[in-house]
Design a protein around this motif. Structure first.
Motif, PDB file in Angstrom:
ATOM      1  N   GLY A 140       0.794  -1.226   0.000  1.00  0.00           N
ATOM      2  CA  GLY A 140       0.000   0.000   0.000  1.00  0.00           C
ATOM      3  C   GLY A 140       0.821   1.269   0.000  1.00  0.00           C
ATOM      4  O   GLY A 140       1.954   1.293  -0.464  1.00  0.00           O
ATOM      5  N   TRP A 141       0.220   2.306   0.575  1.00  0.00           N
ATOM      6  CA  TRP A 141       0.816   3.643   0.573  1.00  0.00           C
ATOM      7  C   TRP A 141       2.211   3.617   1.190  1.00  0.00           C
ATOM      8  O   TRP A 141       2.392   3.068   2.267  1.00  0.00           O
ATOM      9  N   SER A 142       3.179   4.164   0.465  1.00  0.00           N
ATOM     10  CA  SER A 142       4.512   4.228   1.049  1.00  0.00           C
ATOM     11  C   SER A 142       5.126   5.594   0.765  1.00  0.00           C
ATOM     12  O   SER A 142       4.631   6.344  -0.069  1.00  0.00           O
ATOM     13  N   TYR A 143       6.208   5.899   1.490  1.00  0.00           N
ATOM     14  CA  TYR A 143       6.799   7.231   1.388  1.00  0.00           C
ATOM     15  C   TYR A 143       7.698   7.327   0.161  1.00  0.00           C
ATOM     16  O   TYR A 143       8.490   6.440  -0.104  1.00  0.00           O
ATOM     17  N   SER A 144       7.565   8.429  -0.563  1.00  0.00           N
ATOM     18  CA  SER A 144       8.463   8.673  -1.692  1.00  0.00           C
ATOM     19  C   SER A 144       9.821   9.110  -1.155  1.00  0.00           C
ATOM     20  O   SER A 144       9.914   9.568  -0.029  1.00  0.00           O
TER      21      SER A 144
ATOM     22  N   ALA B 277      12.806  11.211  -0.031  1.00  0.00           N
ATOM     23  CA  ALA B 277      12.851  12.604   0.456  1.00  0.00           C
ATOM     24  C   ALA B 277      14.286  12.931   0.862  1.00  0.00           C
ATOM     25  O   ALA B 277      14.582  13.111   2.036  1.00  0.00           O
TER      26      ALA B 277
ATOM     27  N   ARG C  58      18.059  12.389   9.895  1.00  0.00           N
ATOM     28  CA  ARG C  58      17.109  12.765  10.943  1.00  0.00           C
ATOM     29  C   ARG C  58      17.811  12.857  12.299  1.00  0.00           C
ATOM     30  O   ARG C  58      17.626  13.806  13.059  1.00  0.00           O
TER      31      ARG C  58
ATOM     32  N   ASP D 198      18.564  16.209  14.317  1.00  0.00           N
ATOM     33  CA  ASP D 198      17.756  16.412  15.525  1.00  0.00           C
ATOM     34  C   ASP D 198      18.491  16.080  16.817  1.00  0.00           C
ATOM     35  O   ASP D 198      18.049  16.475  17.893  1.00  0.00           O
TER      36      ASP D 198
ATOM     37  N   SER E  68       7.948  -1.421  10.725  1.00  0.00           N
ATOM     38  CA  SER E  68       7.781  -0.064  10.188  1.00  0.00           C
ATOM     39  C   SER E  68       9.086   0.727  10.184  1.00  0.00           C
ATOM     40  O   SER E  68       9.105   1.904   9.845  1.00  0.00           O
ATOM     41  N   LEU E  69      10.195   0.088  10.561  1.00  0.00           N
ATOM     42  CA  LEU E  69      11.494   0.772  10.486  1.00  0.00           C
ATOM     43  C   LEU E  69      12.018   0.712   9.059  1.00  0.00           C
ATOM     44  O   LEU E  69      11.997  -0.339   8.422  1.00  0.00           O
ATOM     45  N   ILE E  70      12.511   1.852   8.592  1.00  0.00           N
ATOM     46  CA  ILE E  70      13.019   1.921   7.232  1.00  0.00           C
ATOM     47  C   ILE E  70      14.549   1.920   7.271  1.00  0.00           C
ATOM     48  O   ILE E  70      15.157   2.784   7.906  1.00  0.00           O
TER      49      ILE E  70
ATOM     50  N   LYS F 125      15.206  11.677   4.521  1.00  0.00           N
ATOM     51  CA  LYS F 125      14.674  12.138   5.809  1.00  0.00           C
ATOM     52  C   LYS F 125      13.783  11.106   6.482  1.00  0.00           C
ATOM     53  O   LYS F 125      13.482  11.221   7.669  1.00  0.00           O
ATOM     54  N   ASN F 126      13.340  10.113   5.726  1.00  0.00           N
ATOM     55  CA  ASN F 126      12.470   9.099   6.319  1.00  0.00           C
ATOM     56  C   ASN F 126      13.211   7.849   6.783  1.00  0.00           C
ATOM     57  O   ASN F 126      12.592   6.924   7.314  1.00  0.00           O
TER      58      ASN F 126
ATOM     59  N   ASP G 251      15.106   5.344   9.033  1.00  0.00           N
ATOM     60  CA  ASP G 251      15.223   5.137  10.476  1.00  0.00           C
ATOM     61  C   ASP G 251      16.565   4.534  10.858  1.00  0.00           C
ATOM     62  O   ASP G 251      17.085   4.782  11.940  1.00  0.00           O
TER      63      ASP G 251
END
Lengths: 504, 305
Positions: A28-32, A34, A140, A144, A343-345, A352-353, A355
């Motif tokens: 399903g939906w996943s992050y492009s 970034a 990230r 941060d 859910s860890l990438i 930026k996404n 992990d």
């Protein structure tokens, strides 16, 4: 009707173990993509040594390459400091100590340190990007955690510079002289700040060596120090490998050695300086217990487990690498942990996404893989998330769990320094205290419970320098950090961090 | 699928505790996800399809509801490929007109019932309110729990009341509004979620929109975690509807991230997730128009109904 939406997970890539979780995190939906931009970054082809306020050629003319562990491409050539170079740096530091820094009013010293902090903040993005390129940590975290915390350390100790008598009432604290400092590759810039800021605030001058695989932000910091107009020789930043470090440790005109790194090297340093009057602080390895009691807020504890072991690819000396879960909640904790791991990438550290970024070096990846092999051969049950790893070059490791581990397993005894968690269960508080303390290390620990009294009872009995309650891997300049036993001695940060750089 | 499901009803006093600091921290991780290009485009369209377009005012009229229903079917006709919203949410007395206006559109009619928003009415009145809404044609019923009884500790009352309303709903889907702004602590919100889940809610919903604070990411995360635990225990999926206070696309995208990383892909449809919002749709449309035409257009290009 609900049932048909429940998808059985495909077998995870790489390990062949079926995942028993029914939640689907992969379709399903996943992050492009970034990616953070590198346009504003300037990295020179070649860097000299920063001695006496200038970048100079190494005496032997030797340079080594520093690479980006995410693609194995060369970023720059960096000078290798010889014994002769170390001597030059120490002489520059001694001269600056005698002629300028020790005579300067403390208030003025403080101003210089504030200036470093402010310039670092202004150039935060540049530091974060270079830290990520050179070391493999995610943008990230560099953005941060590493960079803001490094600036915070300079701000914090700048404030102490002219207040040392208040820190130690009734005493008149004096600087030690020249500090020789050696730092590791897991938090290159942050460790520079931990070492340099208190040393300068207390009136010492510095010769510091950054780690072989991550020299670039230390050289950028040298530029900041130039920009801040620090008197020549107050901070000398050199690069090199083990031999360079040994030259610092053995130099006769150094008054204080501060080392962060492996326990093995820490032991060598301690025997090398035995019989000299050098002061020393060592911040070494760890194998921290992260303890989940059955009344803990489970979902938040699971998040704490993740932060404890997968933060910075597990390259953290205080990582919560031994998980202790009370038996009556073990099944649910492990199930939730596995779901959260899905859910860890893992991937491009500059995205930026991401992990979990790249493992810092080929050598470290080999060490981690060696321990994964050991864990399997010891019969612990092995689990990795099913995430895709980047194809092509770079050093990668999926977040990894070992279940059914006991104290006798080597993966529960030895520091792995990677994203590998050893999970044990326990029945009573007495039992877990005994097991948690049953390690040669004693750097950190975590306790998760809804009940304050339980937490205070346990934290009093855990032999570890830093203990987090219902959180993990939290750092602040005002909070001392350091270990017991083979995790080292001396404290960095806070008031305690001052006394490591003073005659009191 | 009429097999009886036997459930162990837990003691709600022992509902899992929630650590507020930990929740804040997890939420801040969601908000740091960077949603760009294709992911943003798909996400925004998904958000539109999950909206319960809402009007819940004393001054609502048939005319107003008619206009809102037209908007629900035609969000922005000047752009292609814009989905319809999931439902239109109105008071029971306006269900009939909404039902008529939305006929054949595939858009559901949701009715707030059970003496919305306070829920301060006798059980008989609440049940009559529910039955009336269903009879008028509501596909979904949004009920409120008795917060007073909950705070008195009478969980059994709250549980039984939800059960009775569920029964009165018949075929209609039941959304249970906890009114989290009145429950004050995350521990309470978790406990109320558990009660609603085990009492038979098809959806749990944060707020009426009449109390501040309405939906927050923190509260929604606690509720999603309750849904996950319920799913672990029973294998039964329950939907989630944050309502009130979500007006911007960026925030709605953060909610999608939170949904995806907490419950996974199976929940990423309007069947299992809704936004209760009135002004969100236009902000999403503005973002989509920007993606398509390259620059932001004035709000005046987007219809206000």
């Amino acid at each position: 009707m609900a049932k048909q939406l429940v998808k059985k997970k495909k077998k995870s890539a790489g390990n062949g173990a079926a995942i028993d979780s029914a939640l689907d995190f992969n379709s399903g939906w996943s992050y492009s993509p970034a990616p953070e931009s590198t346009d504003h970054i300037e990295i020179k082809d070649k860097y000299g040594l920063f001695i006496n306020g200038k970048f100079v050629r190494p005496s032997k003319g030797k340079y080594f390459a520093t690479i980006n562990p995410a693609n194995e491409k060369k970023l720059a050539m960096v000078a290798e400091a010889s014994e002769e170079d170390v001597d030059k740096a120490v002489k520059a530091a001694r001269k600056a100590y005698n002629n300028v820094w020790s005579r300067m009013p403390a208030k003025e010293r403080g101003k210089y340190i504030y200036r470093i902090a402010r310039i670092m903040q202004e150039r935060a993005r540049e530091f974060a990007v270079i830290e990520t390129l050179d070391g493999g940590k995610t943008i990230r975290e560099a953005r941060d955690v590493d960079v803001p915390l490094a600036a915070a350390h300079f701000f914090y100790y700048a404030g102490w510079a002219d207040k040392l008598e208040y820190a130690f009432p009734g005493k008149s604290p004096q600087a030690l002289g020249v500090a020789g400092q050696i730092i590791p590759w897991n938090f290159p810039l942050l460790m520079m700040a931990w070492k340099i800021a208190p040393a300068l605030a207390c009136g010492n001058t510095v010769v510091i060596k950054s780690a072989e695989t991550t020299p670039l932000t230390s050289l950028k910091l040298a530029e900041v120090i130039q920009e801040a107009g620090l008197p020549d020789g107050v901070v000398n930043i050199i690069t090199g490998a083990g031999a360079t470090g040994a030259a610092i440790v053995n130099h006769p005109d150094i008054n204080k050695i501060a080392f962060t790194g492996s326990t093995a090297v820490g032991k060598i340093i301690q025997s090398a300086i035995a019989g000299t009057d050098k002061k020393v602080t060592l911040e070494l390895g760890g194998k921290a217990a992260n303890i989940i009691l059955d009344d803990a807020p489970i979902d938040q504890a699971v998040e704490g487990i993740i932060n404890g072991i997968y933060f910075n690819q597990g390259h953290v000396c205080c990582a919560g690498s031994r998980l202790f879960v009370q038996e009556d909640v073990a099944d649910i904790v492990v199930r939730k942990l596995k779901d959260r791991m899905e859910s860890l990438i893992v991937g491009d550290p500059m995205d930026k996404n991401t992990d979990i970024g790249a493992i810092n070096s080929k050598e470290q990846l080999n060490t981690i893989n060696k321990y994964i092999k050991i864990g399997k051969s010891e019969g612990a049950s092995f689990y990795q998330s099913s995430c895709e790893l980047p194809s092509g070059k770079g050093f990668w490791c999926r977040p990894t769990l070992f279940l059914n581990v006991s104290q006798s397993h080597r993966i529960a005894q030895e520091e792995i320094f990677g994203p590998v968690l050893a999970v044990q269960t326990f029945r009573t508080v007495e039992e877990v205290l005994e097991k948690a303390n049953n390690t040669p290390y004693g750097l950190s620990a975590g306790v998760w419970s809804d009940k304050g009294a339980k937490i205070f009872n346990m934290t009093n009995k855990l032999r570890a320098g830093v203990i987090w309650a219902n959180t993990y891997n939290k750092f602040d300049p005002s909070s001392p950090f350091g270990g017991y036993k083979e995790s080292g001695f001396g404290r960095e940060g806070g008031l305690h961090g001052l006394s490591a750089y003073l005659k009191i | 699928m009429s097999a009886t499901l036997t459930l162990d009803i837990p003691d709600f006093r022992n509902s899992p505790r929630v650590d507020e600091v930990g929740i804040e921290e997890r939420v801040s991780r969601f908000t740091k996800r960077s949603i760009k290009t294709e992911a943003k485009n798909t996400g925004l369209r998904l958000i539109l399809s999950m909206i319960d377009l809402t009007t819940l005012e004393g001054k609502d009229t048939e005319g107003k509801v008619r206009q809102l229903c037209y908007k629900a079917r035609h969000l922005h006709d000047s752009m292609e490929g814009i989905p319809k919203v999931a439902a239109v949410c109105v008071y029971p007395s306006l269900v009939r007109i909404a039902k008529k206006e939305l006929e054949g559109s595939g858009i559901n009619v949701a009715a707030v019932a059970t003496a919305f928003p306070s829920g301060q009415a006798p059980k008989a009145v609440k049940l009559a309110d529910t039955k009336f809404a269903v009879k008028e044609g509501a596909d979904e019923v949004d009920m409120v729990i008795s917060r007073g009884k909950f705070l008195e500790g009478d969980y059994k009352f709250v549980f039984n009341e939800i059960g009775a309303v569920k029964e009165a709903c018949g075929e209609a889907h039941l959304k249970v509004i906890l009114e989290t702004g009145e429950l004050s602590t995350l521990d309470n919100i978790r406990r109320a979620s558990d009660i609603a889940l085990y009492a038979g809610a098809d959806f749990i919903k944060t707020s009426t929109g009449k109390i501040s604070p309405a939906a927050t990411m923190q509260v929604t995360l606690v509720m999603l975690e309750a849904i996950r635990d319920y799913y672990y225990a029973t294998g039964k999926m329950v939907g989630m509807k944050p309502a009130g206070g979500i007006a911007k696309s960026k925030l709605a995208l953060h909610y999608l991230v939170m949904l995806k990383e907490t419950l996974g892909n199976a929940w990423m449809t309007s069947k299992w997730f809704r936004f209760g919002a009135s002004s969100l749709a236009n902000d999403v449309l503005m973002q989509l128009a920007k993606q398509e035409y390259g620059n932001y257009q004035s709000m005046d290009y987007f219809s206000l109904d």
